[in-house]
Design a protein around this motif. Structure first.
Motif, PDB file in Angstrom:
ATOM      1  N   ARG A 134       0.804  -1.230   0.000  1.00 45.83           N
ATOM      2  CA  ARG A 134       0.000   0.000   0.000  1.00 45.83           C
ATOM      3  C   ARG A 134       0.832   1.273   0.000  1.00 45.83           C
ATOM      4  O   ARG A 134       0.300   2.369  -0.043  1.00 45.83           O
ATOM      5  N   GLN A 135       2.171   1.120   0.043  1.00 48.44           N
ATOM      6  CA  GLN A 135       3.036   2.298   0.141  1.00 48.44           C
ATOM      7  C   GLN A 135       3.292   2.928  -1.229  1.00 48.44           C
ATOM      8  O   GLN A 135       3.565   2.225  -2.201  1.00 48.44           O
ATOM      9  N   PRO A 136       3.257   4.268  -1.314  1.00 49.71           N
ATOM     10  CA  PRO A 136       3.489   4.965  -2.582  1.00 49.71           C
ATOM     11  C   PRO A 136       4.978   5.209  -2.853  1.00 49.71           C
ATOM     12  O   PRO A 136       5.424   6.344  -3.015  1.00 49.71           O
ATOM     13  N   PHE A 137       5.776   4.149  -2.887  1.00 44.05           N
ATOM     14  CA  PHE A 137       7.202   4.290  -3.150  1.00 44.05           C
ATOM     15  C   PHE A 137       7.490   3.985  -4.622  1.00 44.05           C
ATOM     16  O   PHE A 137       6.625   3.493  -5.360  1.00 44.05           O
ATOM     17  N   THR A 138       8.723   4.258  -5.020  1.00 43.46           N
ATOM     18  CA  THR A 138       9.143   3.935  -6.389  1.00 43.46           C
ATOM     19  C   THR A 138      10.187   2.830  -6.424  1.00 43.46           C
ATOM     20  O   THR A 138      10.241   2.046  -7.370  1.00 43.46           O
ATOM     21  N   LEU A 139      11.044   2.740  -5.380  1.00 37.28           N
ATOM     22  CA  LEU A 139      12.141   1.774  -5.365  1.00 37.28           C
ATOM     23  C   LEU A 139      12.200   1.062  -4.015  1.00 37.28           C
ATOM     24  O   LEU A 139      11.906   1.657  -2.976  1.00 37.28           O
ATOM     25  N   SER A 140      12.602  -0.200  -4.049  1.00 37.35           N
ATOM     26  CA  SER A 140      12.752  -0.943  -2.802  1.00 37.35           C
ATOM     27  C   SER A 140      13.653  -2.147  -3.034  1.00 37.35           C
ATOM     28  O   SER A 140      14.062  -2.437  -4.171  1.00 37.35           O
ATOM     29  N   SER A 141      13.966  -2.836  -1.953  1.00 37.68           N
ATOM     30  CA  SER A 141      14.734  -4.084  -1.996  1.00 37.68           C
ATOM     31  C   SER A 141      14.052  -5.104  -1.104  1.00 37.68           C
ATOM     32  O   SER A 141      13.624  -4.772   0.006  1.00 37.68           O
ATOM     33  N   LEU A 142      13.989  -6.353  -1.579  1.00 37.97           N
ATOM     34  CA  LEU A 142      13.385  -7.443  -0.818  1.00 37.97           C
ATOM     35  C   LEU A 142      14.281  -8.665  -0.881  1.00 37.97           C
ATOM     36  O   LEU A 142      15.154  -8.778  -1.753  1.00 37.97           O
ATOM     37  N   VAL A 143      14.036  -9.602   0.026  1.00 36.78           N
ATOM     38  CA  VAL A 143      14.652 -10.921  -0.037  1.00 36.78           C
ATOM     39  C   VAL A 143      13.579 -11.905  -0.515  1.00 36.78           C
ATOM     40  O   VAL A 143      12.383 -11.595  -0.493  1.00 36.78           O
ATOM     41  N   PRO A 144      13.980 -13.111  -0.986  1.00 38.09           N
ATOM     42  CA  PRO A 144      13.007 -14.050  -1.549  1.00 38.09           C
ATOM     43  C   PRO A 144      11.824 -14.372  -0.646  1.00 38.09           C
ATOM     44  O   PRO A 144      10.689 -14.494  -1.130  1.00 38.09           O
ATOM     45  N   ALA A 145      12.053 -14.511   0.665  1.00 43.45           N
ATOM     46  CA  ALA A 145      10.948 -14.845   1.568  1.00 43.45           C
ATOM     47  C   ALA A 145       9.883 -13.755   1.558  1.00 43.45           C
ATOM     48  O   ALA A 145       8.677 -14.046   1.619  1.00 43.45           O
ATOM     49  N   GLN A 146      10.312 -12.494   1.475  1.00 42.10           N
ATOM     50  CA  GLN A 146       9.354 -11.389   1.445  1.00 42.10           C
ATOM     51  C   GLN A 146       8.570 -11.380   0.139  1.00 42.10           C
ATOM     52  O   GLN A 146       7.356 -11.138   0.129  1.00 42.10           O
ATOM     53  N   LEU A 147       9.259 -11.650  -0.955  1.00 44.15           N
ATOM     54  CA  LEU A 147       8.555 -11.736  -2.235  1.00 44.15           C
ATOM     55  C   LEU A 147       7.535 -12.861  -2.193  1.00 44.15           C
ATOM     56  O   LEU A 147       6.420 -12.727  -2.709  1.00 44.15           O
ATOM     57  N   GLY A 148       7.911 -13.969  -1.552  1.00 44.71           N
ATOM     58  CA  GLY A 148       6.971 -15.078  -1.399  1.00 44.71           C
ATOM     59  C   GLY A 148       5.733 -14.682  -0.618  1.00 44.71           C
ATOM     60  O   GLY A 148       4.623 -15.134  -0.925  1.00 44.71           O
ATOM     61  N   ASP A 149       5.897 -13.828   0.387  1.00 46.51           N
ATOM     62  CA  ASP A 149       4.744 -13.347   1.157  1.00 46.51           C
ATOM     63  C   ASP A 149       3.787 -12.548   0.277  1.00 46.51           C
ATOM     64  O   ASP A 149       2.567 -12.680   0.388  1.00 46.51           O
TER      65      ASP A 149
END
Length: 348
Positions: free
Chosen positions: A116-131
């Protein structure tokens, strides 16, 4: 947060570390010579044994500039940081934002809040992408790139994330290089070396790197140790370099011989991850007198029989699971990386 322009040095440790472990790491830093304008971070490599890494602020900013160029980041961007700042994945976001004077939104991981955040760039790890995939969450239109680091992501999760609209860019990096070394572009998964990095293949097929973002050294019981040789850092990873294209085949410790056949444990990890569901489990290679190594399963949960049966159907005969070990939990780093050598030591 960090003032990148001063000579102040910071020791950044996971606040959840046991007091004894924290004290031991802090003592390592105290034994090292004073290093102005540095950041001390813990890293575990493949063994799970923590050590302290010295990164200069100038090295962090060199990495940040390289990432910003790759992403074409400007002051108009907003970063969303959901990674801990005691790791280069989270810390690097603040360095990049400082160079472009960008806004940073930071909070503990919550997939719904993130989406829900209005950001443009971020970084994730695979577990977070899985969520995000599990909850079928879609990004807001503002999101233009999400760097994916901290390990390989299963194809099924990557494809599902892309289908949901997440502009995921796989990357490869490490603490010793202040974060990203190579990152994909567009919808390709091909890793391209960032402009500030050079790479070559060293002895044993290991990947070696040079550039302004390399570590200063490690804190050891004997003081500061510099692992670089002639300006190059030789990693524990094996792979190939062709022009600006980097292909990482895995950790040298993740390649074993079974009956004369070369087996990539990271490929077996991907098979296991596709079938284990919510069960915490991992494969390990155990020495075998006849075959050299065999595959065992460590499991913290139920459904061992079903997992073994399905896994064995999907791998080659010599890659099949030969034994199962029950463990309380599978050891992983704070970012979710499997600490395979620690796990192997625990079950033997």
């Amino acid at each position: 947060m960090i003032d990148w322009s001063t000579g102040e040095t910071h020791v950044l440790l996971n606040p959840r570390l046991p007091a004894s472990e924290r004290s031991a790491l802090e003592n390592l830093v105290r034994r090292a010579p004073p290093l102005p304008a540095h950041l001390w971070l813990a890293t575990s490599g493949t063994t799970g044994a923590l050590k302290m890494t010295a990164l200069s602020k100038s090295a962090m900013l060199a990495s940040a500039a390289g990432v910003n160029r790759h992403l074409e980041a400007t002051s108009k961007d907003t970063w969303c940081c959901v990674l801990p700042s005691f790791h280069v994945g989270g810390l690097g976001i603040y360095a990049r934002a400082s160079l472009t004077r960008s806004k940073v939104i930071a909070f503990d991981w919550d997939p719904v809040r993130f989406a829900r955040q209005p950001f443009t760039l971020s970084s994730l790890v695979p577990a977070q992408l899985g969520d995000l995939v599990s909850a079928a969450l879609r990004p807001l239109p503002s999101v233009r790139a999400v760097i994916l680091g901290g390990g390989a992501v299963p194809d099924v999760i990557y494809d599902a994330a892309r289908a949901l609209g997440w502009p995921v860019l796989p990357s490869y990096g490490m603490t010793e290089c202040c974060s990203q070394i190579a990152t994909a572009t567009g919808e390709s998964r091909v890793l391209r070396l960032l402009g500030h990095m050079r790479a070559r293949v060293a002895a044993g097929g290991r990947l070696a790197f040079a550039g302004p973002s390399l570590l200063t050294g490690y804190a050891t019981a004997d003081g500061l140790a510099d692992p670089k040789r002639d300006g190059w850092f030789v990693s524990e990873d094996v792979g190939d370099v062709e022009g600006d294209t980097l292909r990482v085949r895995g950790r040298s410790a993740d390649f074993v011989k079974i009956g004369g056949e070369s087996v990539d444990l990271q490929r077996l990890d991907a098979v296991l991850d596709s079938i284990r569901g919510d069960v915490d489990a991992a494969v390990i290679a155990v020495e075998d007198e006849r075959l050299g190594s065999v595959i065992h399963l460590a499991l913290a949960g139920d459904d061992a029989e079903k997992i073994v049966e399905t896994f064995n159907e999907r791998v080659l005969p010599f890659e099949r699971i030969r034994a199962v070990h029950r463990v309380q939990e599978v050891p992983r780093s704070p970012l979710g990386k499997l600490l395979r050598q620690r796990l192997a030591a625990e079950i033997q």
